[in-house]
Design an enzyme around this catalytic site. Structure first.
Site, short mmCIF file in Angstrom:
data_model
loop_
_atom_site.label_atom_id
_atom_site.label_comp_id
_atom_site.label_asym_id
_atom_site.label_seq_id
_atom_site.Cartn_x
_atom_site.Cartn_y
_atom_site.Cartn_z
N CYS A 21 0.75 -1.28 0.27
CA CYS A 21 -0.63 -0.06 -0.25
C CYS A 21 0.59 1.16 -0.29
CB CYS A 21 -1.03 0.19 0.73
SG CYS A 21 -2.32 0.91 1.04
N ASP A 138 -6.13 -4.02 12.00
CA ASP A 138 -5.09 -2.73 11.96
C ASP A 138 -4.59 -2.47 13.07
OD1 ASP A 138 -2.94 -1.21 10.50
OD2 ASP A 138 -4.33 -0.01 9.82
O1 LIG Z 1 -0.66 4.55 4.78
C1 LIG Z 1 -1.45 5.53 5.23
O2 LIG Z 1 -0.70 6.78 5.19
C2 LIG Z 1 -2.89 5.76 5.59
C3 LIG Z 1 -3.31 6.76 5.67
C4 LIG Z 1 -4.56 6.00 5.81
C5 LIG Z 1 -5.53 5.07 6.18
C6 LIG Z 1 -4.75 4.05 5.88
C7 LIG Z 1 -2.88 4.30 5.82
N1 LIG Z 1 -2.65 2.73 5.58
C8 LIG Z 1 -2.73 1.29 5.91
O3 LIG Z 1 -2.27 1.30 7.07
C9 LIG Z 1 -1.77 -0.01 6.96
C10 LIG Z 1 -1.06 -0.39 7.40
O4 LIG Z 1 -0.57 0.41 7.93
P1 LIG Z 1 1.45 0.12 8.14
O5 LIG Z 1 2.23 -1.18 7.14
O6 LIG Z 1 1.68 -0.53 9.45
O7 LIG Z 1 2.37 1.63 7.60
C11 LIG Z 1 -2.05 -0.37 5.86
O8 LIG Z 1 -3.77 -1.26 5.58
C12 LIG Z 1 -2.59 0.48 4.82
O9 LIG Z 1 -3.32 0.20 3.85
#
Ligand SMILES: O=C(O)c1ccccc1N[C@@H]1O[C@H](COP(=O)(O)O)[C@@H](O)[C@H]1O
Length: 214
Positions: A21, A138
């Site tokens: 992502c 998450d």
């Molecule tokens: O990535 C972002 O900045 C974000 C912003 C707002 C909503 C979701 C976002 N990302 C999602 O967050 C999780 C985990 O991220 P990480 O690996 O802990 O950085 C993932 O599902 C992204 O799609």
């Protein structure tokens, strides 16, 4: 519609679904696809990874049909979500905020996969409550790179197809998959050299580590 990812390995087992992502550059999209990712996420929420619809559309056009493109949103109006997802041409919508069942119903349309992202703080998240296709569990602050203790969670209500996210990296994804036994994993911060800047080598390492975990 549930994404029919279901790519199978040579032994006939369903492979772990892997989403990468927060991509903003063509070379990172190409790296993720070549590494074997099942889904590519473009962030439209407030974030250092945010892209505009034109950028997401240009990147999404590089992605083959069998890889799901996902728009990521948080507390944005349904009309805005629909508009940006339509302009970008993504086939998945991931909602990370306080959206309710009525929002999922409004966004439901043929061919779109709806992903409900919820914090691990929710005591026992139940698949399907909001009409989602996939449930994503998450950390409390999405995209922060913070991990959470997935070993203490009861995933019984999450159904057969839930996605683990929150602070995953090439180093910890194998252990996380073996411990929590999710259907899929999602990563953003863990494949970056600095906040919002992807590292192609880490993207490849993450997909390989996730895949070899089971
Ligand atoms: O990535 C972002 O900045 C974000 C912003 C707002 C909503 C979701 C976002 N990302 C999602 O967050 C999780 C985990 O991220 P990480 O690996 O802990 O950085 C993932 O599902 C992204 O799609």
């Amino acid at each position: 519609m549930v994404f029919a990812g279901g790519r199978r390995d040579d032994g006939g087992m369903e492979k772990l679904f892997v989403k990468v992502c927060g991509l903003r550059l063509e070379q990172d999209v190409d790296t993720a696809v070549e590494a074997g990712a099942d889904a590519i996420g473009f962030v439209f929420a407030e974030s250092p990874r945010r892209v505009d619809a034109d950028t997401a559309a240009r990147l999404a056009r590089r992605v083959p049909e069998d890889v799901l493109t996902v728009g990521v949103f948080r507390n944005q109006a349904v009309d805005e979500v629909r508009r940006l997802a339509g302009l970008a041409g993504v086939r998945g919508i991931q909602l990370h905020g306080d959206e309710g069942a009525e929002d999922y119903a409004a966004l439901r349309r043929e061919g779109v996969t709806l992903i409900r992202a919820t914090s691990c703080r929710e005591s026992s998240p139940r698949y399907g409550e909001f009409g989602e296709d996939l449930l994503l569990l998450d950390a409390p602050v999405p995209g922060s790179g913070a991990t959470w203790d997935w070993t203490v969670k009861d995933f019984a209500g999450a159904g057969d197809r839930w996605i683990l996210a929150g602070g995953l990296s090439p180093q910890n994804v194998g252990e996380a998959v073996r411990s929590a036994r999710p259907w899929g994993v999602d990563v953003s911060s863990g494949v970056e050299s600095s906040r919002g800047v992807k590292d192609p080598a880490l993207i490849t390492a993450f997909v390989e580590a996730a895949r070899s975990a089971r």
